[in-house]
Design a protein around this motif. Structure first.
Motif, mmCIF file in Angstrom:
data_model
loop_
_atom_site.group_PDB
_atom_site.id
_atom_site.type_symbol
_atom_site.label_atom_id
_atom_site.label_comp_id
_atom_site.label_asym_id
_atom_site.label_seq_id
_atom_site.Cartn_x
_atom_site.Cartn_y
_atom_site.Cartn_z
ATOM 1 N N UNK A 57 0.828 -1.203 0.000
ATOM 2 C CA UNK A 57 0.000 0.000 0.000
ATOM 3 C C UNK A 57 0.862 1.252 0.000
ATOM 4 N N UNK A 58 0.292 2.338 -0.481
ATOM 5 C CA UNK A 58 0.881 3.663 -0.340
ATOM 6 C C UNK A 58 0.301 4.310 0.909
ATOM 7 N N UNK A 82 -7.107 -6.297 -1.942
ATOM 8 C CA UNK A 82 -7.069 -4.908 -2.376
ATOM 9 C C UNK A 82 -6.660 -4.017 -1.211
ATOM 10 N N UNK A 83 -6.159 -2.855 -1.557
ATOM 11 C CA UNK A 83 -5.774 -1.871 -0.555
ATOM 12 C C UNK A 83 -6.995 -1.482 0.290
ATOM 13 N N UNK A 84 -6.780 -1.276 1.600
ATOM 14 C CA UNK A 84 -7.884 -0.918 2.499
ATOM 15 C C UNK A 84 -8.667 0.277 1.975
ATOM 16 N N UNK A 85 -7.935 1.293 1.532
ATOM 17 C CA UNK A 85 -8.570 2.517 1.049
ATOM 18 C C UNK A 85 -9.448 2.242 -0.171
ATOM 19 N N UNK A 86 -8.945 1.430 -1.090
ATOM 20 C CA UNK A 86 -9.711 1.099 -2.294
ATOM 21 C C UNK A 86 -11.009 0.374 -1.934
ATOM 22 N N UNK A 87 -10.928 -0.522 -0.962
ATOM 23 C CA UNK A 87 -12.113 -1.263 -0.540
ATOM 24 C C UNK A 87 -13.161 -0.316 0.036
ATOM 25 N N UNK A 102 -9.453 6.973 -5.074
ATOM 26 C CA UNK A 102 -8.948 6.480 -3.783
ATOM 27 C C UNK A 102 -7.426 6.543 -3.754
ATOM 28 N N UNK A 103 -6.863 7.728 -3.582
ATOM 29 C CA UNK A 103 -5.410 7.852 -3.501
ATOM 30 C C UNK A 103 -5.001 8.148 -2.066
ATOM 31 N N UNK A 104 -3.870 7.611 -1.669
ATOM 32 C CA UNK A 104 -3.394 7.795 -0.300
ATOM 33 C C UNK A 104 -3.066 9.259 -0.022
ATOM 34 N N UNK A 105 -2.445 9.938 -0.982
ATOM 35 C CA UNK A 105 -2.060 11.337 -0.749
ATOM 36 C C UNK A 105 -3.289 12.223 -0.592
#
Length: 301
Positions: A57-58, A82-87, A102-105
């Motif tokens: 993950x980022x 999948x990435x937590x954020x994407x889910x 859904x981007x980390x930044x």
């Protein structure tokens, strides 16, 4: 009533495991989002396979000295993970709320906008400075080496740090003739929480669960190293091997929560909570130790 669990294993990590199972069983619908098929996930109606945040993950990570650092994806998540954020973003979309990409930044910038102590921590600065310690109030702030360094300024900017005096409140689970020994629980260096993540690899430091007991109490109860005993509290009981630990004072014993599949320590603990922090009283359970019949025969032979 529904429950959405992300990266936790409350069935085994919560105090008083009987109560935890009973409460989980009253939910109409449970979703678990995790890397592993935990004991909690086995109760779920839906399990969403998640990415390993440290490698897949980022984002950012904050260590115990309050230093926020960048985390970069090194590998793609396997299979359907999948990435937590994407889910979470995808769930929102399917429920009628489009939160955008859904981007980390982008998510981190939202955190910065809501948390003044993180306001100055842009991705650019985190990368340039190899991390920043919060509080960091703006893009020119270097981050605070000491959390409350402002209290040494004259005059003190902002509010002073609050101190709350409390009266000593003894443990809820009181010692008596039936339960005369105090059990405290904690962790060992080589293992993590309920062992879901750390049990999958070996360590030269690792050993199984034990009831650590003082030499004085071992002598009082006629126990020897490695002997299996029954540990009983007001909520449950487990069987576990004795380990004699000279660092413990008489009347105090120790167990961990790392080996719940083998010894469910949290069957013993109490769900009473601290009125200030809300933390369960894992550190103060009243127990008694019972010798097992076969162990008694071995010890006497």
């Amino acid at each position: 009533h529904a429950l959405y669990v992300i990266g936790e294993n409350p069935l085994q990590s919560e105090a008083d495991q009987h109560r935890a199972r009973r409460l989980l069983s009253t939910r109409d619908f449970i979703v678990v989002q995790d890397l592993f098929m935990t004991a909690t996930a086995e109760l779920a109606d839906v399990v969403l396979p998640a990415a390993a945040a440290w490698a897949e993950s980022e984002g950012t990570v904050t260590n115990s000295e309050r230093r926020v650092q960048r985390v970069r994806r090194a590998l793609d998540p396997p299979g359907e993970a999948r990435d937590d954020l994407e889910i979470i973003y995808e769930l929102a979309r399917r429920m009628g709320f489009d939160w955008g990409e859904a981007t980390a930044e982008r998510t981190w910038n939202e955190v910065r906008s809501l948390s003044p102590v993180h306001a100055g921590m842009s991705y650019r600065r985190l990368e340039e400075l190899d991390g920043i310690q919060w509080p960091c109030y703006d893009e020119n702030h270097p981050g605070e080496l000491f959390l409350h360094s402002r209290l040494w300024e004259n005059p003190v900017p902002g509010n002073r740090a609050p101190f709350v005096a409390v009266d000593h409140d003894p443990p809820v689970d009181k010692l008596d003739a039936d339960f005369p020994i105090r059990l405290t629980t904690g962790r060992r260096l080589d293992s993590y929480n309920t062992g879901v993540q750390s049990a999958g690899y070996t360590s030269p430091m690792r050993r199984g669960e034990s009831l650590d007991i003082s030499p004085e109490d071992a002598a009082t109860y006629g126990l020897v190293e490695g002997e299996q005993v029954r540990v009983v509290s007001r909520r449950g009981q487990v069987e576990v091997a004795v380990r004699i630990d000279p660092s413990l004072r008489p009347g105090l014993t120790f167990m961990t929560l790392h080996f719940q599949d083998d010894v469910a320590t949290n069957l013993l603990t109490i769900d009473a909570t601290d009125p200030k922090s809300g933390t369960a009283e894992f550190k103060a359970t009243a127990i008694r130790i019972e010798k097992l019949p076969q162990a008694a025969g071995v010890a006497g032979s």
